[in-house]
Structure formats: C-alpha cells, structure tokens
Design an enzyme around this catalytic site. Structure first.
Site, short mmCIF file in Angstrom:
data_model
loop_
_atom_site.label_atom_id
_atom_site.label_comp_id
_atom_site.label_asym_id
_atom_site.label_seq_id
_atom_site.Cartn_x
_atom_site.Cartn_y
_atom_site.Cartn_z
N GLY A 177 -3.06 59.26 3.12
CA GLY A 177 -4.56 60.66 2.30
C GLY A 177 -4.18 61.49 1.27
N VAL A 178 -4.55 62.49 1.53
CA VAL A 178 -4.85 63.60 0.63
C VAL A 178 -3.41 64.32 0.36
CG1 VAL A 178 -7.42 64.41 1.27
CG2 VAL A 178 -5.70 65.75 2.04
N TYR A 179 -2.76 63.66 1.60
CA TYR A 179 -1.17 64.15 1.48
C TYR A 179 -0.26 63.00 0.14
CZ TYR A 179 -1.59 67.60 4.43
OH TYR A 179 -2.00 68.71 5.84
N ASP B 136 -8.99 63.61 10.04
CA ASP B 136 -8.59 64.64 11.00
C ASP B 136 -10.20 65.36 11.72
OD1 ASP B 136 -8.41 67.18 12.20
OD2 ASP B 136 -7.14 68.08 10.80
N SER C 135 -0.26 60.37 6.10
CA SER C 135 -0.02 60.80 5.31
C SER C 135 -0.41 60.41 4.28
CB SER C 135 2.02 61.77 5.10
OG SER C 135 1.58 62.45 5.54
N GLY D 179 -10.89 63.73 6.49
CA GLY D 179 -10.39 62.67 6.40
C GLY D 179 -10.18 62.55 7.74
#
Length: 166
Positions: free
Chosen positions: A118-120, A33, A116, A31
């Site tokens: 996206g994948v979180y 990051d 937080s 993402g």
C-alpha cells in the site's frame, strides 16, 4: 501447507491468525492496519502499546479480541526505496517471522495481506513473488500450519497472486 488466494476484507476471515501490515509503532494507521484496529476494538491498541513497537522485518503477536481470528500477528514491512536498502530481505523476513510466531502459537490457518504494497510502495509483482516463495517453503517437522491465505483487496492483486501460484 496449502496456499490459497482470497479476495475481500481480511478482518472478516474466520482463521486462527491474521497478519497485520503494521507500522513500527504498532499503534494503528491507515489501510489494513487501521481496518484491523477498528475491527478488533480498543483492546488491540492497549495490547499493542505493551509491546513497545516492532522493528522492520520482525513480528509480534496479540489476541484478536473482537475479530473472528484468534490472533493478530503484526509485522512491519519495508518502505520501498528502490530495492537497495535490503527491502527484499526484510519483506521475506516479515513472512518467515510471522509464520514462525504462528507455529509457536499452534496456528493451523493464517491469512496474509499484501505486506508493504500500500502506502509503503513495494512493487506488486516483486512483493507477490516473495510472498509466494516464503509461503511455499517446507515447514519444520511438527508444524501446525495447514493453510495460508493470500488476501487481496482488489481483483488485480488476486490475479497477481493466482498467476504466481499457478
């Protein structure tokens, strides 16, 4: 501090600091990051290694290296687990700690991704409310912060931010 919505790639923004929605290792990931690490170059990874990680809700600062931004503020958002594991408090802490670090570095303009979201798995509407609430809090006397951008990758997210700010 003026809060605005901007849609697009956070790594292209010419602001004093961009916020990285990092994982606790600070060593890159997917993402936003991964995009920030790729755009900043290998020097960012070397700088992050020296920080030895970051707990959820806290923030760390590094130079921006090859980015247009002078600084990258890395913050670790909570992984959504239904809301019973202090997720709202931890997400708000990401924004507060990132803003405090920005002020200590003399930053005037800062850009935040949807931490937080996206994948979180953080529910978008709830995350947007927290982001807007934290960015609208009065800043301390003498704060250098003048402008904050809420960066949306999609039109849907940009609309949620605009609605929350309206």
């Amino acid at each position: 501090m003026k809060v605005e919505v901007w849609q697009g790639d956070i790594t292209r923004l010419d602001v004093d600091a961009i916020v990285n929605a990092a994982n606790s290792s600070l060593l890159g990931g997917g993402g936003v990051d991964g995009a920030i690490h790729r755009a900043a170059g290998p020097e960012l990874l070397a700088s992050c290694r020296e920080l030895r990680g970051c707990p959820t809700g806290e923030a760390r600062i590094t130079p921006g290296f090859r980015l247009p931004a002078t600084f990258v503020i890395h913050t670790v958002g909570p992984i959504w687990a239904g809301g019973s594991k202090r997720e709202p408090e931890l997400l708000a802490s990401c924004y507060r700690n990132s803003l405090a670090l920005a002020e200590s570095a003399g930053v005037a303009s800062i850009a935040f991704p949807a931490i937080s979201c996206g994948v979180y798995g953080y529910p978008l509407e709830a995350a947007v409310r927290i982001a807007v609430t934290e960015l609208r809090r009065p800043r301390p006397t003498g704060s250098t912060l003048q402008r904050a951008l809420l960066v949306a990758f999609s039109e849907d997210m940009a609309r949620l931010y605009r609605d929350a700010l309206a």
